[in-house]
Design a protein around this motif. Structure first.
Motif, short mmCIF file in Angstrom:
data_model
loop_
_atom_site.label_atom_id
_atom_site.label_comp_id
_atom_site.label_asym_id
_atom_site.label_seq_id
_atom_site.Cartn_x
_atom_site.Cartn_y
_atom_site.Cartn_z
N ALA A 305 0.80 -0.81 0.18
CA ALA A 305 -0.17 0.40 0.28
C ALA A 305 1.20 1.32 0.07
CB ALA A 305 -1.24 0.20 1.35
N LEU A 306 2.04 1.12 0.84
CA LEU A 306 2.73 2.75 0.97
C LEU A 306 3.43 2.56 -0.68
CD1 LEU A 306 4.84 2.11 3.74
CD2 LEU A 306 4.00 4.27 3.24
N ARG A 307 3.58 1.79 -1.39
CA ARG A 307 4.01 1.78 -2.45
C ARG A 307 3.48 2.60 -3.70
NH1 ARG A 307 8.81 -0.07 -3.91
NH2 ARG A 307 10.37 -1.06 -2.99
N VAL A 308 2.15 1.69 -4.00
CA VAL A 308 1.00 2.35 -4.14
C VAL A 308 1.33 3.86 -3.42
CG1 VAL A 308 -1.74 2.62 -4.84
CG2 VAL A 308 -0.14 0.22 -4.64
N ARG A 309 0.88 3.87 -2.60
CA ARG A 309 0.34 5.42 -2.17
C ARG A 309 1.70 6.08 -2.33
NH1 ARG A 309 1.04 6.91 4.29
NH2 ARG A 309 2.99 7.32 3.51
N ASP A 310 2.88 5.78 -2.40
CA ASP A 310 3.84 7.36 -2.49
C ASP A 310 4.55 6.86 -3.86
OD1 ASP A 310 4.02 7.40 -0.03
OD2 ASP A 310 4.80 6.76 0.81
N GLY A 311 4.27 6.15 -4.51
CA GLY A 311 4.46 5.85 -5.95
C GLY A 311 5.79 4.94 -6.62
N GLY A 312 6.06 5.16 -5.44
CA GLY A 312 7.89 3.40 -5.14
C GLY A 312 8.16 4.36 -5.61
N ARG A 313 8.68 5.80 -4.33
CA ARG A 313 9.84 6.13 -4.54
C ARG A 313 9.95 7.27 -3.47
NH1 ARG A 313 8.77 10.03 -9.57
NH2 ARG A 313 11.27 10.17 -9.93
N CYS A 314 10.95 7.05 -3.01
CA CYS A 314 11.64 8.19 -2.10
C CYS A 314 10.38 9.37 -1.98
CB CYS A 314 12.73 8.69 -1.51
SG CYS A 314 13.38 9.66 -0.12
N VAL A 315 9.55 9.98 -0.72
CA VAL A 315 8.94 11.39 -0.81
C VAL A 315 8.92 12.33 -0.08
CG1 VAL A 315 7.14 9.53 0.24
CG2 VAL A 315 8.40 10.41 1.70
N PHE A 316 10.94 12.06 -0.27
CA PHE A 316 11.70 13.65 0.33
C PHE A 316 11.88 14.06 -0.80
CE2 PHE A 316 15.34 16.18 1.41
CZ PHE A 316 14.75 16.53 2.89
N PRO A 317 11.63 15.50 -1.17
CA PRO A 317 11.46 16.45 -2.16
C PRO A 317 12.95 16.47 -2.48
CG PRO A 317 10.73 18.12 -0.29
CD PRO A 317 11.43 16.65 0.41
N GLY A 318 12.25 16.10 -4.18
CA GLY A 318 13.39 16.09 -5.30
C GLY A 318 14.46 14.73 -5.45
N CYS A 319 14.09 13.96 -4.25
CA CYS A 319 14.57 12.32 -4.42
C CYS A 319 14.00 11.59 -5.67
CB CYS A 319 14.87 11.65 -3.37
SG CYS A 319 15.70 10.25 -3.21
N THR A 320 14.13 11.02 -6.49
CA THR A 320 13.86 9.88 -7.32
C THR A 320 13.55 8.92 -7.12
OG1 THR A 320 15.71 10.90 -9.22
CG2 THR A 320 13.70 11.85 -9.23
N ALA A 321 15.08 8.27 -5.87
CA ALA A 321 15.32 7.24 -5.62
C ALA A 321 14.09 6.14 -6.27
CB ALA A 321 16.07 7.30 -4.41
N THR A 322 14.06 4.83 -6.06
CA THR A 322 13.33 3.54 -6.09
C THR A 322 13.50 2.14 -5.63
OG1 THR A 322 13.47 3.56 -7.72
CG2 THR A 322 11.87 4.54 -8.69
N ARG A 323 15.28 2.32 -5.45
CA ARG A 323 15.25 1.14 -4.52
C ARG A 323 15.77 1.34 -3.25
NH1 ARG A 323 19.47 -1.38 -8.84
NH2 ARG A 323 18.92 -3.74 -7.19
#
Length: 436
Positions: A305-323
């Motif tokens: 559910a977290l991955r769906v809600r947060d788009g599968g990426r870090c929620v910190f502004p400007g971060c694009t990390a997905t792993r």
């Protein structure tokens, strides 16, 4: 949009504007190199200058890294920088030239850039890099990925010859195994019909341009799916349930890993967010209170559910990390924060460390989402403020250096580029022998 302009005038202004854009891009890259040199991007919790460009300026990470490479390379190439600033060479040419140019070869390469096309310069750069690369095949092994417009993952491999043969042998063997019909069907067919001529429609639905290539990919994915990766053994981290008094001895105030070293409390609190760590809470007297993960870490269902809600990426502004993302307790678990979706957020290891160890803070926002604060309390916006500009500034600045509709046009007369002739002065003799 320009009905009063003749086609010739449209062409002239189009080419002239390209020269202004080249000059403006040069200025942009010079400022970027200076900004990166000063670590100006580090303030709002960014990991790299490329990430800052993605967040603040709106460049993709790949484009941002490319701009940074060119920006720093130009510092050692004054002649190229001068031509770029005058709008005489395009960014595409400068990007190619900076891959191989040195102060000793800059003048010759710049001559090629001024007189030839971008494709000619790129072919020369490719030939030069192949000739002078001294690394053995294993040192050049690589896996590069990118995304196609439809979301497909594009993978480009460079594999040493012997390992490449092993990989292809395994793929071809699995393809043959998957293509072979069942034993009963083989018996019905006899020996006159080759196996594998009719793929399973459930396994390979629809038509594909290259069925053989598609089956090879399916075989590779099956090989990857069959790999066994052992999960790491869970660590046990001892953490005090209450905040110890400041006059407690340092060893009483610290946390520690069972069988391992003492660690700062902030590190222990960060570790307790991850599923590979067990937390042992103790009271002031050292009595154990709780050991377990059942109600501390996010469940598999919560993680999905977290991955769906947060788009599968870090929620910190400007971060694009997905792993390598952690389910972080916004209100820390040790301080009473529940393991509920409203109190969880996906963060990468880098920003998880910033929150726990370096004073960055997260706070829930009414209506959903989270706010982010720097250690000094300054809010970090979700995205950089929109940029604004006008071509008039470029035209005014470009006119001062004499940019017109002929400035960016190469001096090429249509003759064929003699790469061998250029390589004779561009490469050392030993590299020329390898290229031959």
């Amino acid at each position: 949009m320009f009905p009063s302009m003749t086609t010739e005038r449209v062409e002239s202004e189009l080419v002239e504007m390209a020269g202004h854009l080249a000059a403006g891009t040069c200025r942009f890259l010079q400022l970027l190199a200076e900004f990166d040199e000063r670590d100006g991007w580090a303030g709002p919790g960014m990991r790299t200058c490329a990430q800052w460009l993605n967040w603040r300026v709106g460049l993709s990470l790949r484009t941002a890294r490319d701009h940074l490479r060119v920006a720093h390379a130009l510092r050692a190439l004054p002649a190229t920088t001068a031509a770029f600033a005058a709008g005489r060479v395009s960014y595409s040419k400068v990007r190619a030239l900076t891959r191989i140019a040195t102060p000793a070869t800059e003048d010759g390469l710049l001559t090629v850039a001024l007189h030839g096309t971008t494709s000619q310069l790129e072919s020369l750069v490719q030939a030069t890099r192949a000739a002078v690369d001294p690394r053995p095949a294993h040192a050049r092994r690589a896996l590069h990925t990118s995304r196609a417009a439809d979301g497909s993952l594009l993978v480009r491999l460079r594999v040493p010859a012997e390992r490449g043969e092993e990989l292809m042998a395994a793929i071809e063997a699995l393809v043959a195994q998957q293509d072979a019909p069942p034993v009963e069907e083989q018996c019905r067919r006899g020996s006159g019909e080759p196996p594998g001529h009719r793929p399973d429609p459930e396994r390979y639905p629809g038509d594909v341009p290259d069925p053989r290539a598609a089956r090879r990919l399916d075989a590779l994915l099956d090989l990857v799916a069959g790999a066994h990766v052992e999960r790491p053994t869970a660590l046990v981290v001892h953490v005090r349930a209450d905040d110890p008094p400041a006059d407690d001895p340092p060893d009483r105030r610290a946390a520690w890993i069972e069988g391992g070293p003492v660690v700062p409390r902030a590190v222990a609190e960060r570790l307790t967010c991850t599923a590979t760590v067990q937390a042992l809470l103790t009271d002031r007297a050292g009595n154990p209170l709780y050991l377990g993960r059942t109600h501390r870490t996010a469940s598999p269902r919560q993680l999905r559910a977290l991955r769906v809600r947060d788009g599968g990426r870090c929620v910190f502004p400007g971060c694009t990390a997905t792993r390598r993302l952690d389910a972080h307790h916004v209100r820390w678990w040790r301080r009473g924060g529940p393991t509920d979706l409203d109190n969880l957020a996906l963060v990468c290891r880098h920003h998880h460390t910033l929150v726990h160890d370096h004073g960055y803070r997260m706070a829930p926002v009414p209506g959903g989402g989270f706010a982010f604060l720097r250690p000094d309390g300054v809010p970090i916006p979700r995205a950089g403020a929109p940029t604004a500009g006008t071509p008039d500034v470029l035209v005014t600045a470009g006119t001062a250096v004499g940019i017109d509709d002929r400035t960016l046009t190469p001096l090429w007369g249509g003759e064929r580029l003699d790469r061998d002739h250029v390589l004779t002065w561009l490469l050392p003799a030993r590299a020329r022998e390898r290229a031959a």
